[in-house]
Design an enzyme around this catalytic site. Structure first.
Site, PDB file in Angstrom:
ATOM      1  CD  GLU A 158      -2.989  -1.162   0.362  1.00  0.00           C
ATOM      2  OE1 GLU A 158      -3.311  -0.054  -0.122  1.00  0.00           O
ATOM      3  OE2 GLU A 158      -3.574  -2.219   0.086  1.00  0.00           O
ATOM      4  CB  CYS A 196      -1.575   7.433   1.705  1.00  0.00           C
ATOM      5  SG  CYS A 196      -3.122   6.699   2.251  1.00  0.00           S
TER       6      CYS A 196
HETATM    7  P1  NAD Z   1       8.193   4.633   4.989  1.00  0.00           P
HETATM    8  O1  NAD Z   1       8.163   3.855   3.733  1.00  0.00           O
HETATM    9  O2  NAD Z   1       9.344   5.515   5.271  1.00  0.00           O
HETATM   10  O3  NAD Z   1       8.069   3.647   6.263  1.00  0.00           O
HETATM   11  C1  NAD Z   1       7.048   2.679   6.394  1.00  0.00           C
HETATM   12  C2  NAD Z   1       7.512   1.563   7.310  1.00  0.00           C
HETATM   13  O4  NAD Z   1       8.599   0.900   6.700  1.00  0.00           O
HETATM   14  C3  NAD Z   1       7.995   2.022   8.678  1.00  0.00           C
HETATM   15  O5  NAD Z   1       7.473   1.168   9.663  1.00  0.00           O
HETATM   16  C4  NAD Z   1       9.503   1.871   8.602  1.00  0.00           C
HETATM   17  O6  NAD Z   1      10.052   1.511   9.837  1.00  0.00           O
HETATM   18  C5  NAD Z   1       9.653   0.735   7.638  1.00  0.00           C
HETATM   19  N1  NAD Z   1      10.917   0.717   6.897  1.00  0.00           N
HETATM   20  C6  NAD Z   1      11.742   1.740   6.616  1.00  0.00           C
HETATM   21  N2  NAD Z   1      12.791   1.317   5.888  1.00  0.00           N
HETATM   22  C7  NAD Z   1      12.623  -0.018   5.705  1.00  0.00           C
HETATM   23  C8  NAD Z   1      13.360  -1.035   5.020  1.00  0.00           C
HETATM   24  N3  NAD Z   1      14.491  -0.753   4.372  1.00  0.00           N
HETATM   25  N4  NAD Z   1      12.879  -2.293   5.018  1.00  0.00           N
HETATM   26  C9  NAD Z   1      11.736  -2.589   5.663  1.00  0.00           C
HETATM   27  N5  NAD Z   1      10.993  -1.665   6.316  1.00  0.00           N
HETATM   28  C10 NAD Z   1      11.431  -0.392   6.334  1.00  0.00           C
HETATM   29  O7  NAD Z   1       6.828   5.439   4.984  1.00  0.00           O
HETATM   30  P2  NAD Z   1       6.355   6.538   6.013  1.00  0.00           P
HETATM   31  O8  NAD Z   1       7.191   7.752   5.871  1.00  0.00           O
HETATM   32  O9  NAD Z   1       6.184   5.939   7.354  1.00  0.00           O
HETATM   33  O10 NAD Z   1       4.871   6.844   5.444  1.00  0.00           O
HETATM   34  C11 NAD Z   1       4.620   7.731   4.418  1.00  0.00           C
HETATM   35  C12 NAD Z   1       4.400   7.040   3.104  1.00  0.00           C
HETATM   36  O11 NAD Z   1       3.447   6.008   3.241  1.00  0.00           O
HETATM   37  C13 NAD Z   1       3.846   7.968   2.040  1.00  0.00           C
HETATM   38  O12 NAD Z   1       4.471   7.708   0.823  1.00  0.00           O
HETATM   39  C14 NAD Z   1       2.378   7.591   1.972  1.00  0.00           C
HETATM   40  O13 NAD Z   1       1.750   7.884   0.763  1.00  0.00           O
HETATM   41  C15 NAD Z   1       2.438   6.134   2.239  1.00  0.00           C
HETATM   42  N6  NAD Z   1       1.166   5.657   2.766  1.00  0.00           N
HETATM   43  C16 NAD Z   1       0.396   4.864   1.988  1.00  0.00           C
HETATM   44  C17 NAD Z   1      -0.832   4.444   2.456  1.00  0.00           C
HETATM   45  C18 NAD Z   1      -1.734   3.559   1.635  1.00  0.00           C
HETATM   46  O14 NAD Z   1      -2.712   3.067   2.184  1.00  0.00           O
HETATM   47  N7  NAD Z   1      -1.467   3.327   0.362  1.00  0.00           N
HETATM   48  C19 NAD Z   1      -1.257   4.834   3.713  1.00  0.00           C
HETATM   49  C20 NAD Z   1      -0.434   5.643   4.478  1.00  0.00           C
HETATM   50  C21 NAD Z   1       0.781   6.044   3.999  1.00  0.00           C
END
Ligand code: NAD
Length: 488
Positions: A229, A263
């Protein structure tokens, strides 16, 4: 209090998880699946009941924790955008569980009759859920509820950017569930990286497109299926004939909820060229009605961290340097006067006259900044959208049904809302997900239940089966039947 062993704390990064090392917890959960088998209706229903009761019991703790993590977030916003949809989803899952679990009859070709076949929804086993910081409850609770409804055990790793909320979530699961049933793992990015490497039966990731790539790569090592997502730039396209004030109000609400850290927030607005000034005034008026001012306004959210606020400020500085006009909403004098030391609020800002090379027109904004992109005719607006990555959501404002269908047919996005923003996510049986770079796989309602199920295909042969007639040695009957079946 269920079995919650606090042990195995070492100097490794995984000790940040605060409990047994990750691999050990995963293995224990997986063994529990083997030993105890899959849960039937009553047990699944009871787990959903427990999760619902606990979510309600922890409601005020959650409201405080989320606000503490953000630096400030309105309790109304957290209730409306997180607690309410999570609770509604759980209640819906409870109500529908029995019918979701019923095997679905699959009709067979007459050639195979009187056999019969069904699709049986079976649990996968252990599901991993990696969540982002922007809606730290909703995006953990809904996938957890749907995975549990499908009969799975669940491990959740929340974002390191919401430590207070993660701790309350951890406590909720530790108090309500056996560690082998459902559990929350806390810690930094290194824990998330280790988490993604675990051989889950399904890995459900919500976050950015760039991290989504890492997660999918890690999951590929185990052939773990993923749901991603992700994010992206969701456009709001306003048709020339549509009531501009109404569109502005709905776009402004969608953009400023959680200060744009959503998002599916409209990322930018495509507006007829000659109406750009009127649109800017309409957004100013709408934002004024919704929030008035920003710094001291308890309804308006803060930005999650200094780093994220700096990133947004840089987007604005770059746009201004490049010649764009920034229209800052709110009264800067009042805001400056009220600005507390350390506040991370950022007043909403419209950006007019941005150019495609500016970062804020290339990358997902994820904050209270709305670029207004002018277009000359609908064709050009559709080209603008289609020249870019397929977005998570598309918002189209138009009362002409034929044009609405044409715009739908000529664009692609994970979801679409006509004449409003955001509301598709709140519908329990409207599947949610992205397409292309905005994600893969879907959840919410029955779609979520299916995502977390092995849709096992079962064929029941009949004692009166005639299929032996098609076996060698191939006699004339087979020739005749093949000619008839193939049609030559
Ligand atoms: P992010 O991708 O930075 O982090 C998401 C999760 O991934 C966190 O728990 C983080 O600890 C983990 N993570 C970070 N690096 C990782 C790695 N190398 N391997 C595995 N896990 C890792 O996202 P964010 O900044 O927390 O959230 C914002 C983003 O999420 C935006 O792009 C937003 O659009 C998206 N988002 C999408 C939805 C949806 O339903 N499609 C909903 C909310 C947010």
């Amino acid at each position: 209090m269920r079995s919650m062993t606090l042990m195995g704390q070492s100097a490794t990064p995984l000790a940040a998880a605060g409990v047994r090392p990750l691999q050990e917890r995963f293995t224990s959960m997986r063994n529990a699946v083997r030993v105890q088998g899959f849960p039937q209706y009553q047990q699944r229903r009871e787990r959903l009941d427990r999760l619902l009761d606990l979510t309600l019991a922890y409601r005020t703790r959650f409201l405080e924790a989320v606000s503490a993590d953000f630096g400030h977030r309105s309790k109304h916003e957290t209730q409306m955008a997180e607690i309410f949809p999570a609770v509604a989803n759980l209640r819906h899952a409870r109500r529908k569980l029995k019918s979701w679990m019923k095997p679905k009859h699959a009709p067979l070709s007459f050639v195979f009759l009187p056999a019969r076949a069904s699709i049986v929804y079976e649990p996968l086993g252990v599901v991993g859920i990696l969540t982002p910081w922007n809606y730290p409850l909703l995006l953990a609770l809904i996938p957890a509820a749907e995975a549990m409804a499908a009969g799975n055990r669940v491990m959740i790793k929340p974002s390191e950017l919401t430590p207070a909320t993660s701790e309350v979530l951890r406590e909720l699961f530790a108090n309500g569930f056996d560690e082998d049933e459902a559990t929350v793992v806390t810690g930094g990015v290194e824990v998330a990286q280790e988490f993604a490497k675990l051989p889950f039966d399904h890995l459900f990731f919500t976050g950015s497109t760039s991290v989504g790539r890492h997660v999918m790569r890690a999951a590929a090592e185990n052939l773990t299926p993923v749901t991603l997502e992700l994010g992206g730039k969701s456009p709001a396209l306003v048709h020339d004939d549509y009531d501009l004030a109404r569109a502005a109000e709905r776009i402004t609400f969608g953009k400023l909820l959680n200060a744009g850290q959503t998002c599916i927030a409209p990322d930018y607005a495509l507006v007829p060229e000659r109406k750009v000034d009127a649109f800017v005034s309409a957004v100013q008026a709408a934002a004024g009605r919704l929030y008035g001012r920003y710094e001291g306004n308890s309804n308006y959210s803060s930005i999650i961290s200094d780093r994220h606020r700096e990133r947004l400020q840089k987007l604005l500085d770059e746009a201004e340097r490049g010649g764009a006009k920034l229209v800052r909403l709110g009264d800067p004098a009042v805001e400056a006067e009220e600005k507390n030391e350390g506040s991370r609020k950022l007043a909403p800002t419209l950006v007019v006259g941005g150019t495609p090379d500016m970062t804020l027109l290339k990358e997902e904004i994820f904050g209270p900044i709305l670029p207004v992109v002018p277009y000359t005719d609908l064709e050009q607006a559709l080209r603008y959208i289609n020249d870019r990555d397929k977005p998570l959501a598309l918002y189209y404002f138009d009362d002409d049904g034929k044009r609405v269908e044409a715009v739908r047919a000529r664009t692609s996005s994970g979801g679409m809302v006509v004449n409003d923003t955001l509301l598709h996510i709140a519908q329990e049986e409207l599947s949610f997900g992205g397409v292309g770079p905005s994600g893969m796989g879907r959840y919410h309602g029955f779609e979520g239940f299916k995502t977390f199920s092995n849709q096992r295909a079962v064929y029941y042969q009949s004692r009166w089966a005639q299929t032996w007639r098609f076996q060698p040695p191939y006699l004339g009957f087979v020739d005749k039947m093949l000619r008839w079946l193939i049609g030559y």
